[in-house]
Design an enzyme around this catalytic site. Structure first.
Site, PDB file in Angstrom:
ATOM      1  N   TYR A   1     -45.744 -74.718 -27.861  1.00 52.65           N
ATOM      2  CA  TYR A   1     -46.502 -75.577 -26.956  1.00 52.65           C
ATOM      3  C   TYR A   1     -46.143 -77.049 -27.158  1.00 52.65           C
ATOM      4  O   TYR A   1     -46.934 -77.823 -27.670  1.00 52.65           O
ATOM      5  CB  TYR A   1     -47.995 -75.341 -27.186  1.00 52.65           C
ATOM      6  CG  TYR A   1     -48.909 -75.935 -26.137  1.00 52.65           C
ATOM      7  CD1 TYR A   1     -48.997 -75.377 -24.869  1.00 52.65           C
ATOM      8  CD2 TYR A   1     -49.694 -77.048 -26.421  1.00 52.65           C
ATOM      9  CE1 TYR A   1     -49.842 -75.911 -23.915  1.00 52.65           C
ATOM     10  CE2 TYR A   1     -50.547 -77.592 -25.467  1.00 52.65           C
ATOM     11  CZ  TYR A   1     -50.620 -77.018 -24.222  1.00 52.65           C
ATOM     12  OH  TYR A   1     -51.468 -77.545 -23.275  1.00 52.65           O
TER      13      TYR A   1
ATOM     14  N   LYS B   1     -49.930 -84.374 -24.798  1.00 50.72           N
ATOM     15  CA  LYS B   1     -51.380 -84.504 -24.630  1.00 50.72           C
ATOM     16  C   LYS B   1     -51.933 -85.465 -25.678  1.00 50.72           C
ATOM     17  O   LYS B   1     -52.810 -86.281 -25.389  1.00 50.72           O
ATOM     18  CB  LYS B   1     -52.057 -83.129 -24.764  1.00 50.72           C
ATOM     19  CG  LYS B   1     -51.680 -82.119 -23.685  1.00 50.72           C
ATOM     20  CD  LYS B   1     -52.247 -82.485 -22.340  1.00 50.72           C
ATOM     21  CE  LYS B   1     -52.106 -81.350 -21.321  1.00 50.72           C
ATOM     22  NZ  LYS B   1     -52.485 -81.782 -19.955  1.00 50.72           N
TER      23      LYS B   1
END
Lengths: 187, 292
Positions: free
Chosen positions: B193, B199
């Site tokens: 990920y 993020k």
């Protein structure tokens, strides 16, 4: 070893079912020669959904990465896709060896986004069959040479009921690339 | 570039439309009546749920999407269906095709909003796209795309939206609001990920912008979602062993994230600045002990 429990028709039937469920279309409308993208309207995430469903049915692991990605990892960045996102001559040569008739539309300089539309229902079924064909001679858990396939598609060890440990789709692509490279010296 | 759905849509018949007979377009007391929200990447998943919540609260919604619709007409989640649902609630839907990783495309997006809506009150940065691979295995092209879409794309949206967001209403000192949609990947490791690193970067951007833009009246916050069964989950479940076997109660509904976005866009959140609110049904509290 070549597994004799699940025949090609059963595989095709399950592939059609997985596609039908993912794309909300009738199984009867799906033909082996249909392009998932062009004819059935699949998007990239749909491929993963279809693979996931097949993994659940057969107890296998489909390839997570497309053959072009494997080429780039094994033979270096730019080996399969150039700076403009277009297929290199070597990539096309390799894919023709891999896909046979299905690679008719492949041309060097083609945009990489134009490759997924070449994948047909039959391509998916072929991928499943290749993985199923890697059924080991003996159970990796208890060593028993006896397999069973009751009412479902997963093949289990007759002695300990452990699910069969197949090669993964990614491993098979890597093995194939290695052997073809050794033979043809494309890269 | 975009097509208004209003011509073909169902007008004034939604549950919050206040009835169509008297020509009332939307409820008088709706939270965001007269406001305009842009939700990037809102054709499906969490973005779609946020777009619908804005409409349920009376806002007109700009549905940003990157690709034209697929030829699969059987799907009920298409952009046209979404726009019709928004129109059905008595609000306007503006579907606009734009790739946020291109600054030029973002400029056109904002120009179109200025032209069609004449205002923008809420910018929700939801669009994201990334391969699922360990970060050290990403090719240069994939790394650049990761940054282009998930970092630069969001910054482009913020920069280009500022002239619209700064426009103040007469009755409030607070201008527009920006909400970034983050995920638990910003704080917790997942082997496939790489989006998590972007993020995390954006959560820092949110913190910084809340100060610099806060001085100009623009509120900036983030919502970090836990496990959500959107289309992206189809990918995640193939890389995160056993995630599809977790109890249903640990999965967050897209609407639950959308509700927190609504809160952050409302005056009720006026004292919150630069924060990332985690909406994960407690999943992150349980990460270090066996799940029962």
């Amino acid at each position: 070893m070549t597994q004799g429990f699940i025949d090609d028709n059963r595989v095709m039937e399950e592939v059609k079912k997985a596609i039908a469920q993912t794309l909300s279309i009738d199984t009867e409308k799906i033909r082996p020669e249909d392009s998932l993208v062009r004819d059935l309207g699949a998007e990239s995430l749909d491929f993963l959904d279809i693979n996931y469903r097949l993994e659940q049915v057969f107890g296998i692991k489909m390839a997570r990465h497309f053959i072009l990605e494997h080429m780039e990892e094994m033979f270096g960045e730019g080996s399969a896709i150039d700076d403009n996102g277009q297929l290199t001559e070597k990539a096309v040569k390799l894919m023709r060896l891999r896909l046979g008739q299905e690679s008719e539309g492949l041309q060097p300089g083609m945009d990489m986004d134009q490759v997924p539309p070449l994948i047909t229902v039959a391509t998916i079924a072929k991928g499943v069959n290749e993985i199923l064909a890697t059924l080991p001679e003996k159970c990796t858990s208890c060593g028993s040479p006896q397999w069973k396939c009751n009412d479902g598609a997963p093949i289990e060890c007759s002695a300990c009921s452990q699910g069969a440990a197949y090669s993964t789709g990614d491993d098979l692509i890597k093995e194939w690339l290695t052997s073809v490279q050794q033979e043809h010296k494309i890269f | 570039m975009s097509t208004r759905i209003e011509e073909e849509g169902v007008k004034g018949s939604g549950p919050l439309a206040g009835g169509s007979e008297g020509g009332q377009r939307r409820p008088l007391l709706s939270l965001f009546a007269g406001k305009v929200a842009l939700v990037t990447g809102s054709s499906r998943g969490i973005g779609r749920a946020i777009a619908l919540r804005f409409a349920a609260n009376g806002a007109d919604v700009v549905i940003n999407h990157r690709r034209a619709e697929t030829p699969n007409q059987a799907r009920q989640v298409g952009i046209q269906a979404l726009c019709q649902e928004i129109e059905g609630m008595g609000c306007r839907a503006y579907p606009i095709l734009a790739d946020i990783s291109s600054r030029e495309s973002v400029k056109q997006l904002m120009a179109e909003i200025a032209d069609k809506c004449q205002r923008l009150d809420f910018l929700v940065l939801n669009a994201a796209r990334a391969p699922f691979k360990p970060i050290e295995r990403l090719l240069e092209r994939e790394l650049r795309e990761l940054v282009d879409v998930n970092y630069l794309g969001n910054i482009f949206c913020i920069k280009e939206a500022l002239p619209l967001l700064e426009k103040k209403d007469d009755d409030t000192t607070i201008a527009g609001k920006i909400v970034f949609i983050s995920s638990l990947g910003s704080k917790f490791y997942n082997p496939a990920y790489p989006l998590g690193s972007m993020k995390a970067a954006m959560e820092s951007v949110v913190r910084d912008l809340s100060q610099s833009l806060g001085e100009r009246g623009i509120m900036v916050n983030a919502v970090s979602g836990g496990l959500v069964k959107t289309d992206s989950f189809k990918v995640l479940r193939q890389y995160m062993e056993g995630v599809d076997k977790l109890p249903e109660g640990l999965f967050v509904q897209p609407e639950e994230i959308a509700d927190v976005v609504m809160f952050l866009c409302s005056q009720a959140s006026r004292a919150i600045a630069g924060q990332t609110i985690i909406v994960d049904r407690g999943l992150s509290n349980r990460l270090y002990r066996p799940l029962g």
